[in-house]
Design a protein around this motif. Structure first.
Motif, PDB file in Angstrom:
ATOM      1  N   ALA A 201     -23.236  26.143  41.792  1.00  0.00           N
ATOM      2  CA  ALA A 201     -21.952  25.501  41.523  1.00  0.00           C
ATOM      3  C   ALA A 201     -21.218  26.279  40.441  1.00  0.00           C
ATOM      4  N   GLU A 202     -19.899  26.103  40.412  1.00  0.00           N
ATOM      5  CA  GLU A 202     -19.071  26.728  39.384  1.00  0.00           C
ATOM      6  C   GLU A 202     -18.675  25.704  38.343  1.00  0.00           C
ATOM      7  N   VAL A 203     -18.567  26.163  37.108  1.00  0.00           N
ATOM      8  CA  VAL A 203     -18.072  25.310  36.027  1.00  0.00           C
ATOM      9  C   VAL A 203     -16.674  25.792  35.657  1.00  0.00           C
ATOM     10  N   LEU A 204     -15.718  24.868  35.645  1.00  0.00           N
ATOM     11  CA  LEU A 204     -14.327  25.180  35.315  1.00  0.00           C
ATOM     12  C   LEU A 204     -13.953  24.391  34.068  1.00  0.00           C
ATOM     13  N   VAL A 205     -13.758  25.097  32.955  1.00  0.00           N
ATOM     14  CA  VAL A 205     -13.347  24.441  31.717  1.00  0.00           C
ATOM     15  C   VAL A 205     -11.855  24.699  31.523  1.00  0.00           C
ATOM     16  N   ASN A 206     -11.127  23.644  31.190  1.00  0.00           N
ATOM     17  CA  ASN A 206      -9.666  23.725  31.014  1.00  0.00           C
ATOM     18  C   ASN A 206      -8.972  24.393  32.203  1.00  0.00           C
ATOM     19  N   PRO A 207      -9.293  24.015  33.427  1.00  0.00           N
ATOM     20  CA  PRO A 207      -8.658  24.688  34.563  1.00  0.00           C
ATOM     21  C   PRO A 207      -7.164  24.349  34.653  1.00  0.00           C
ATOM     22  N   GLU A 208      -6.399  25.348  35.076  1.00  0.00           N
ATOM     23  CA  GLU A 208      -4.947  25.179  35.233  1.00  0.00           C
ATOM     24  C   GLU A 208      -4.521  25.856  36.517  1.00  0.00           C
ATOM     25  N   ILE A 209      -3.575  25.222  37.212  1.00  0.00           N
ATOM     26  CA  ILE A 209      -2.978  25.876  38.378  1.00  0.00           C
ATOM     27  C   ILE A 209      -1.744  26.625  37.916  1.00  0.00           C
ATOM     28  N   ARG A 210      -1.670  27.912  38.261  1.00  0.00           N
ATOM     29  CA  ARG A 210      -0.552  28.752  37.836  1.00  0.00           C
ATOM     30  C   ARG A 210       0.527  28.791  38.897  1.00  0.00           C
ATOM     31  N   ALA A 211       0.120  28.714  40.150  1.00  0.00           N
ATOM     32  CA  ALA A 211       1.094  28.774  41.246  1.00  0.00           C
ATOM     33  C   ALA A 211       0.450  28.205  42.503  1.00  0.00           C
ATOM     34  N   THR A 212       1.287  27.656  43.365  1.00  0.00           N
ATOM     35  CA  THR A 212       0.772  27.198  44.659  1.00  0.00           C
ATOM     36  C   THR A 212       1.630  27.807  45.753  1.00  0.00           C
ATOM     37  N   GLU A 213       1.069  27.909  46.939  1.00  0.00           N
ATOM     38  CA  GLU A 213       1.818  28.450  48.063  1.00  0.00           C
ATOM     39  C   GLU A 213       1.577  27.585  49.290  1.00  0.00           C
ATOM     40  N   GLY A 214       2.665  27.263  49.987  1.00  0.00           N
ATOM     41  CA  GLY A 214       2.548  26.570  51.261  1.00  0.00           C
ATOM     42  C   GLY A 214       2.191  25.103  51.116  1.00  0.00           C
ATOM     43  N   GLU A 215       2.093  24.449  52.245  1.00  0.00           N
ATOM     44  CA  GLU A 215       1.812  23.027  52.282  1.00  0.00           C
ATOM     45  C   GLU A 215       1.107  22.721  53.589  1.00  0.00           C
ATOM     46  N   ARG A 216       0.168  21.828  53.556  1.00  0.00           N
ATOM     47  CA  ARG A 216      -0.513  21.432  54.793  1.00  0.00           C
ATOM     48  C   ARG A 216      -1.025  20.007  54.633  1.00  0.00           C
ATOM     49  N   GLU A 217      -1.225  19.365  55.770  1.00  0.00           N
ATOM     50  CA  GLU A 217      -1.814  18.029  55.760  1.00  0.00           C
ATOM     51  C   GLU A 217      -3.298  18.174  56.026  1.00  0.00           C
ATOM     52  N   ILE A 218      -4.086  17.433  55.266  1.00  0.00           N
ATOM     53  CA  ILE A 218      -5.516  17.654  55.337  1.00  0.00           C
ATOM     54  C   ILE A 218      -6.274  16.354  55.037  1.00  0.00           C
ATOM     55  N   ILE A 219      -7.435  16.228  55.645  1.00  0.00           N
ATOM     56  CA  ILE A 219      -8.287  15.066  55.374  1.00  0.00           C
ATOM     57  C   ILE A 219      -8.963  15.260  54.021  1.00  0.00           C
ATOM     58  N   GLU A 220      -9.009  14.193  53.252  1.00  0.00           N
ATOM     59  CA  GLU A 220      -9.619  14.308  51.931  1.00  0.00           C
ATOM     60  C   GLU A 220     -10.442  13.068  51.620  1.00  0.00           C
ATOM     61  N   GLY A 221     -11.464  13.271  50.816  1.00  0.00           N
ATOM     62  CA  GLY A 221     -12.278  12.170  50.318  1.00  0.00           C
ATOM     63  C   GLY A 221     -12.552  12.401  48.856  1.00  0.00           C
ATOM     64  N   CYS A 222     -13.246  11.480  48.228  1.00  0.00           N
ATOM     65  CA  CYS A 222     -13.473  11.581  46.788  1.00  0.00           C
ATOM     66  C   CYS A 222     -14.722  10.791  46.431  1.00  0.00           C
ATOM     67  N   LEU A 223     -15.541  11.341  45.553  1.00  0.00           N
ATOM     68  CA  LEU A 223     -16.771  10.649  45.168  1.00  0.00           C
ATOM     69  C   LEU A 223     -16.482   9.340  44.432  1.00  0.00           C
ATOM     70  N   SER A 224     -15.262   9.161  43.950  1.00  0.00           N
ATOM     71  CA  SER A 224     -14.912   7.901  43.293  1.00  0.00           C
ATOM     72  C   SER A 224     -14.356   6.871  44.282  1.00  0.00           C
ATOM     73  N   PHE A 225     -14.312   7.246  45.566  1.00  0.00           N
ATOM     74  CA  PHE A 225     -13.936   6.317  46.648  1.00  0.00           C
ATOM     75  C   PHE A 225     -14.978   6.467  47.748  1.00  0.00           C
ATOM     76  N   PRO A 226     -16.246   6.219  47.420  1.00  0.00           N
ATOM     77  CA  PRO A 226     -17.295   6.519  48.411  1.00  0.00           C
ATOM     78  C   PRO A 226     -17.100   5.718  49.688  1.00  0.00           C
ATOM     79  N   GLY A 227     -17.239   6.411  50.819  1.00  0.00           N
ATOM     80  CA  GLY A 227     -17.132   5.738  52.109  1.00  0.00           C
ATOM     81  C   GLY A 227     -15.745   5.776  52.723  1.00  0.00           C
ATOM     82  N   TYR A 228     -14.768   6.391  52.022  1.00  0.00           N
ATOM     83  CA  TYR A 228     -13.401   6.412  52.542  1.00  0.00           C
ATOM     84  C   TYR A 228     -12.873   7.839  52.644  1.00  0.00           C
ATOM     85  N   GLU A 229     -11.817   7.973  53.431  1.00  0.00           N
ATOM     86  CA  GLU A 229     -11.085   9.232  53.484  1.00  0.00           C
ATOM     87  C   GLU A 229      -9.643   8.930  53.858  1.00  0.00           C
TER      88      GLU A 229
END
Ligand SMILES: [Zn+2]
Length: 263
Positions: free
Chosen positions: A69-97
């Motif tokens: 695994a990677e460790v990211l301390v103080n991560p920041e996004i500098r730029a983003t490109e494009g847009e897409r729709e995507i399925i997502e889930g989260c460990l703080s919402f177990p069982g859902y997407e």
């Protein structure tokens, strides 16, 4: 190292902004080590520190197929490109997407666990994970990004292509915490490995019931007018106060992990 209890919606700590880490020291490395252990136990892709109760800008990401695994301390996004729709889930919402909009690629920077500066251009799932986890550090949850008229549904319900998705952080929740460690093909022929990690090591049962109740009250999941009907895997979030259960014997017990995610 220790597995830490994962906080679930609507725990207020998930809405807190995490503090900038001033020095990457042993305390931060210990936190990160615990987070990695917790992330891997849950079979997730990413975890932010406030999800385990620490208000520090620390993220761990474990991409599929990557040895460590990677460790990211103080991560920041500098730029983003494009847009897409995507399925997502989260460990703080177990069982859902749910369906969200994310960038196609992101440029980001952070400090690694030794305090070295990292600059990355990430795409696809990696980009999605970076965006998702940095959102956590700012108190933003993926339900804030749900597409218009979209609701959360039971993990695994949404149509997906073959590529891996953020949903793969999904956990199936079951009342039966058996320790069976079987490998069984599911209906799509994909082998499912049942983890020996106990669900109760990762989550408190009472917080899960509260989450399901609050998701419904907040309108993130649809009330099912006929809660009795048998939909197999298609729970569509009707869980309400109940735990998400399945009649499928392959799904009974503990946390489900796709074997691919165990590398
Ligand atoms: Zn998350």
């Amino acid at each position: 190292m220790a597995i830490r209890r994962i906080r679930v919606f609507p725990d207020p700590i998930l809405r807190k902004k995490c503090r900038v880490v001033r020095r990457v020291d042993d305390k931060i490395r210990d936190l990160a080590a615990d987070m990695i252990e917790t992330l891997d136990a849950a079979g997730g892709i990413g975890l932010a520190a406030n999800q385990v109760g620490a208000l520090q800008r620390v993220v761990t990401i474990h991409m599929l197929g990557e040895e460590s695994a990677e460790v990211l301390v103080n991560p920041e996004i500098r730029a983003t490109e494009g847009e897409r729709e995507i399925i997502e889930g989260c460990l703080s919402f177990p069982g859902y997407e749910g369906l969200v909009k994310r960038a196609i690629s992101v440029k980001a920077r952070w400090l690694d666990e030794n305090g070295s500066k990292m600059t990355v251009t990430a795409e696809e799932l990696y980009a999605q994970a970076i965006e998702h986890e940095i959102d956590h550090l700012n108190g933003i949850l993926y339900v804030d990004h749900l597409l218009a008229h979209q609701k959360l549904v039971a993990a695994g319900s949404l149509k997906r292509e073959d590529e891996p998705h953020m949903h793969d952080v999904e956990l199936e929740i079951h009342t039966d915490h058996s320790d069976d460690d079987e490998v069984e093909p599911d209906e799509s022929g994909i082998e499912i490995v049942e983890s020996t990690i106990k669900f109760s090591d990762l989550y408190s049962d009472s917080s899960i019931s509260q989450m399901q109740y609050d998701l419904r009250s907040a309108g993130y999941v649809v009330d099912d007018p006929e809660p009795e009907h048998d939909t197999g895997h298609q729970h569509h979030g009707q869980a309400g106060h109940e735990q998400v259960e399945s009649d499928d014997p392959h799904l009974n017990g503990g946390v489900l992990l796709d074997p691919e995610h165990r590398h």
